[in-house]
Design a protein around this motif. Structure first.
Motif, mmCIF file in Angstrom:
data_model
loop_
_atom_site.group_PDB
_atom_site.id
_atom_site.type_symbol
_atom_site.label_atom_id
_atom_site.label_comp_id
_atom_site.label_asym_id
_atom_site.label_seq_id
_atom_site.Cartn_x
_atom_site.Cartn_y
_atom_site.Cartn_z
ATOM 1 N N HIS B 7 0.818 -1.203 0.000
ATOM 2 C CA HIS B 7 0.000 0.000 0.000
ATOM 3 C C HIS B 7 0.857 1.260 0.000
ATOM 4 O O HIS B 7 0.582 2.216 -0.718
ATOM 5 C CB HIS B 7 -0.916 -0.023 1.224
ATOM 6 N N LEU B 8 1.939 1.215 0.805
ATOM 7 C CA LEU B 8 2.839 2.375 0.859
ATOM 8 C C LEU B 8 3.459 2.628 -0.511
ATOM 9 O O LEU B 8 3.579 3.771 -0.953
ATOM 10 C CB LEU B 8 3.938 2.143 1.900
ATOM 11 N N ILE B 9 3.839 1.506 -1.192
ATOM 12 C CA ILE B 9 4.439 1.654 -2.528
ATOM 13 C C ILE B 9 3.452 2.340 -3.461
ATOM 14 O O ILE B 9 3.805 3.277 -4.192
ATOM 15 C CB ILE B 9 4.860 0.275 -3.092
ATOM 16 N N ILE B 10 2.171 1.907 -3.397
ATOM 17 C CA ILE B 10 1.162 2.516 -4.266
ATOM 18 C C ILE B 10 1.005 4.002 -3.941
ATOM 19 O O ILE B 10 1.000 4.860 -4.830
ATOM 20 C CB ILE B 10 -0.185 1.787 -4.115
ATOM 21 N N ILE B 11 0.932 4.316 -2.635
ATOM 22 C CA ILE B 11 0.727 5.721 -2.251
ATOM 23 C C ILE B 11 1.852 6.591 -2.793
ATOM 24 O O ILE B 11 1.627 7.603 -3.465
ATOM 25 C CB ILE B 11 0.639 5.854 -0.715
ATOM 26 N N PHE B 12 3.115 6.150 -2.517
ATOM 27 C CA PHE B 12 4.228 6.998 -2.950
ATOM 28 C C PHE B 12 4.403 6.953 -4.462
ATOM 29 O O PHE B 12 4.814 7.938 -5.067
ATOM 30 C CB PHE B 12 5.508 6.614 -2.208
ATOM 31 N N GLY B 13 4.043 5.810 -5.054
ATOM 32 C CA GLY B 13 4.104 5.716 -6.509
ATOM 33 C C GLY B 13 3.165 6.713 -7.158
ATOM 34 O O GLY B 13 3.549 7.449 -8.068
ATOM 35 N N VAL B 14 1.909 6.758 -6.651
ATOM 36 C CA VAL B 14 0.927 7.691 -7.208
ATOM 37 C C VAL B 14 1.396 9.123 -7.018
ATOM 38 O O VAL B 14 1.380 9.945 -7.947
ATOM 39 C CB VAL B 14 -0.451 7.476 -6.543
ATOM 40 N N LEU B 15 1.864 9.418 -5.796
ATOM 41 C CA LEU B 15 2.342 10.773 -5.503
ATOM 42 C C LEU B 15 3.477 11.149 -6.454
ATOM 43 O O LEU B 15 3.467 12.215 -7.080
ATOM 44 C CB LEU B 15 2.828 10.833 -4.051
ATOM 45 N N PHE B 16 4.449 10.227 -6.586
ATOM 46 C CA PHE B 16 5.618 10.493 -7.421
ATOM 47 C C PHE B 16 5.199 10.647 -8.886
ATOM 48 O O PHE B 16 5.603 11.595 -9.565
ATOM 49 C CB PHE B 16 6.618 9.344 -7.264
ATOM 50 N N ALA B 17 4.349 9.722 -9.356
ATOM 51 C CA ALA B 17 3.949 9.745 -10.764
ATOM 52 C C ALA B 17 3.277 11.070 -11.110
ATOM 53 O O ALA B 17 3.661 11.742 -12.075
ATOM 54 C CB ALA B 17 3.012 8.585 -11.065
ATOM 55 N N PHE B 18 2.300 11.476 -10.290
ATOM 56 C CA PHE B 18 1.548 12.671 -10.676
ATOM 57 C C PHE B 18 2.349 13.947 -10.453
ATOM 58 O O PHE B 18 2.201 14.907 -11.211
ATOM 59 C CB PHE B 18 0.210 12.711 -9.947
ATOM 60 N N MET B 19 3.221 13.962 -9.435
ATOM 61 C CA MET B 19 4.071 15.143 -9.273
ATOM 62 C C MET B 19 5.024 15.276 -10.460
ATOM 63 O O MET B 19 5.269 16.367 -10.956
ATOM 64 C CB MET B 19 4.879 15.052 -7.969
ATOM 65 N N THR B 20 5.542 14.108 -10.919
ATOM 66 C CA THR B 20 6.455 14.145 -12.067
ATOM 67 C C THR B 20 5.717 14.625 -13.306
ATOM 68 O O THR B 20 6.237 15.452 -14.058
ATOM 69 C CB THR B 20 7.029 12.741 -12.337
ATOM 70 N N ILE B 21 4.505 14.088 -13.515
ATOM 71 C CA ILE B 21 3.747 14.521 -14.688
ATOM 72 C C ILE B 21 3.505 16.022 -14.627
ATOM 73 O O ILE B 21 3.723 16.751 -15.598
ATOM 74 C CB ILE B 21 2.404 13.766 -14.765
ATOM 75 N N ALA B 22 3.087 16.511 -13.437
ATOM 76 C CA ALA B 22 2.790 17.938 -13.310
ATOM 77 C C ALA B 22 4.035 18.768 -13.589
ATOM 78 O O ALA B 22 3.977 19.794 -14.269
ATOM 79 C CB ALA B 22 2.241 18.234 -11.920
ATOM 80 N N GLY B 23 5.187 18.323 -13.070
ATOM 81 C CA GLY B 23 6.421 19.060 -13.312
ATOM 82 C C GLY B 23 6.819 18.989 -14.778
ATOM 83 O O GLY B 23 7.173 19.998 -15.390
ATOM 84 N N GLY B 24 6.738 17.786 -15.339
ATOM 85 C CA GLY B 24 7.125 17.605 -16.731
ATOM 86 C C GLY B 24 6.246 18.371 -17.695
ATOM 87 O O GLY B 24 6.681 18.762 -18.773
ATOM 88 N N LEU B 25 5.005 18.610 -17.262
ATOM 89 C CA LEU B 25 4.065 19.326 -18.131
ATOM 90 C C LEU B 25 4.541 20.726 -18.468
ATOM 91 O O LEU B 25 4.201 21.267 -19.525
ATOM 92 C CB LEU B 25 2.700 19.421 -17.450
ATOM 93 N N ILE B 26 5.323 21.327 -17.541
ATOM 94 C CA ILE B 26 5.828 22.678 -17.814
ATOM 95 C C ILE B 26 6.614 22.653 -19.120
ATOM 96 O O ILE B 26 6.443 23.503 -19.991
ATOM 97 C CB ILE B 26 6.716 23.159 -16.641
ATOM 98 N N TRP B 27 7.462 21.629 -19.249
ATOM 99 C CA TRP B 27 8.252 21.492 -20.482
ATOM 100 C C TRP B 27 7.358 21.095 -21.654
ATOM 101 O O TRP B 27 7.443 21.673 -22.741
ATOM 102 C CB TRP B 27 9.343 20.435 -20.253
#
Lengths: 174, 318
Positions: B7-27
């Motif tokens: 469950h922890l892996i999923i939580i941090f995975g989701v957090l990491f994935a969407f934060m990365t997408i949001a950051g990458g979207l700037i580019w």
């Protein structure tokens, strides 16, 4: 669950006290939002997720935004903070506070009483709420919707543009 | 123990994935905008200019984080936090694949609506707390715009809820096995996309910031990392709305050949590009036009969709 209840209840009480004592209107409203959110957590903890979500959407999300909106429109500055300071004097809050203390004492007595213990109910999903609202309590829903309709018509009447306004320069706008 | 770790892996995975997408979207946004406007966009830092995001981050962290003396300090600091927090909270109810999601909530869709209505405070309070007239105007516009469009957003989704018979996003995806809801719920989809653009206050509905009239609107006084929070919050909002369009109307993780999670991200990416294309191609309407569109077109449309869906479902006896 009981711990969750006590924590969020404490948050609710503290934030509600802050709503009353804060001098700045927007800060007071922020505390009111926190208070509503903690009530939503209480609902959620006791197995009423639907009510919890509605509490957030309707009270915290819609009604309070309107409050904030109006207070922002008035945009009262430091002057009103000074005025508020003079308003809250001991003789004004002492009376209500004593009466509330009596209620608090009663509440604590009820909590300590064995039969009045807070109990965790089984979870009630959105489906059950819908079925009972549109089945058993249909009349109440209909009455509430009539009340809302009356409010809507009233608001329309108050906000209506009179024919004279329309002629005076506003005519060409839409 | 294994359950907890998973469950922890999923939580941090989701957090990491969407934060990365949001950051990458700037580019992504700058490159795509450049492509449609026949120029290069950021292309100097790293391959294809990919490290531009990192360079921007370093710059934004190193900038002076200035709080104007006329601002209301606690609220000024709180406002950018709310937008990121409410967007991230909404991601918790999204199912990425069967069984892969932070929480399986039976009121998932309502939770998203609740969080998006709390997100309004961020913009409104930022406008108020800045203590300048342009910010205040932006905040006022944001409050009225987002409050109105929230109504249609909620109503447009109720058709989907009725067809799936559940507020749970996982159940809604499962219900689309026969046919994606974008076909029977076409009106709902149209209203949801338009109100989604208004909720994330993106162009063409970015009247709260409208740089040509209000300097930068609600975030005119913000700088440094607090401005960065608004920026990331906006991209998180785009990602969230795109992911929801994919989940609610285009079958979420359903799809042939690829594993479910890949389908989810492919569909989300398509709608994110749609958001950027909207920005590249449409002009900004006047404020009263925006409100009139909302109450005079979107509300009747979403109500009609709601009633027709209910009638059809009743008639077919589902």
């Amino acid at each position: 669950m009981i711990t969750v209840f006590y924590i969020s209840a404490a948050v609710a009480v503290i934030s509600t006290v802050m709503v009353i004592t804060k001098l700045n209107a927007v800060h007071a409203l922020l505390y009111l939002i926190v208070s509503l959110m903690s009530v939503a957590v209480i609902f959620f903890a006791f197995g009423a997720p639907f009510v919890a979500a509605l509490e957030l959407i309707i009270y915290a999300g819609a009604i309070m935004v309107l409050f904030v909106f109006v207070i922002m429109m008035l945009n009262m500055g430091a002057r009103t903070v000074e005025e508020e300071k003079q308003l809250i004097t001991p003789e004004i809050w002492l009376g209500p506070a004593t009466l509330t203390l009596v209620l608090l004492a009663e509440f604590i007595y009820l909590l300590l009483d064995e039969e009045g213990k807070v109990s965790v109910i089984n979870g009630i999903g959105p489906k059950e709420v819908g079925t009972s609202l549109l089945g058993k309590y249909l009349l109440g829903v209909e009455l509430a919707s009539m009340l809302l309709l009356a409010g809507l018509v009233g608001a329309y009447h108050l906000g209506r543009r009179s024919p004279q306004d329309r002629e005076q320069g506003l005519a060409g706008r839409d | 123990m294994n359950d907890v770790t998973g469950h922890l892996i999923i939580i941090f995975g989701v957090l990491f994935a969407f934060m990365t997408i949001a950051g990458g979207l700037i580019w992504v946004e700058r490159r795509l905008l450049a492509m449609w406007q026949d120029r290069y966009g950021p292309n100097r830092v790293g391959p294809f200019g990919l490290f531009q995001v990192i360079a921007d981050m370093v710059k934004i962290f190193a900038k002076e984080d200035w709080i104007p003396p006329f601002a209301d300090k606690p609220v000024f600091v709180l406002a950018p936090v709310i937008i990121v927090l409410s967007a991230l909270m909404s991601f918790t109810v999204l199912p990425l694949a069967p069984g892969v999601g932070v929480v399986d909530l039976n009121i998932g869709l309502l939770f998203f609506l609740a969080m998006s209505s709390l997100g309004v405070y961020s913009i409104t309070l930022a406008g108020w707390a800045s203590g300048s007239k342009y910010s205040l105007l932006g905040g006022l516009r944001a409050a009225a715009q987002m409050l109105s469009y929230e109504v249609f957003m909620g109503l447009s989704l109720m058709g989907v809820v009725m067809m799936a018979g559940s507020f749970n996003l996982g159940d809604i995806v499962e219900a689309q096995k026969g046919m994606w809801f974008c076909i029977p719920q076409f009106l709902g989809l149209a209203v949801f996309i338009i109100s989604g653009v208004a909720e994330t206050h993106r162009l063409p509905f970015d009247l709260p910031e409208a740089e040509s009239e209000l300097v930068a609107g609600f975030h005119a006084e913000y700088s440094g990392i607090k401005f960065g929070m608004f920026f990331v919050g906006e991209y998180l909002g785009i990602t969230l709305i795109s992911a929801l369009i994919a989940t609610l109307f285009f079958g979420g993780w359903l799809g042939p050949v690829f594993p479910p999670i890949v389908w989810f991200f492919i569909k989300t990416a398509v709608f994110i590009c749609g958001f950027i294309l909207l920005r590249a191609s449409l002009p900004r309407p006047r404020y009263d036009q925006l409100m009139a569109l909302g109450w005079k077109v979107m509300l009747p449309l979403s109500l009609a969709n709601l009633m027709v869906t209910a009638a059809v479902l009743l008639a077919t006896g589902k």
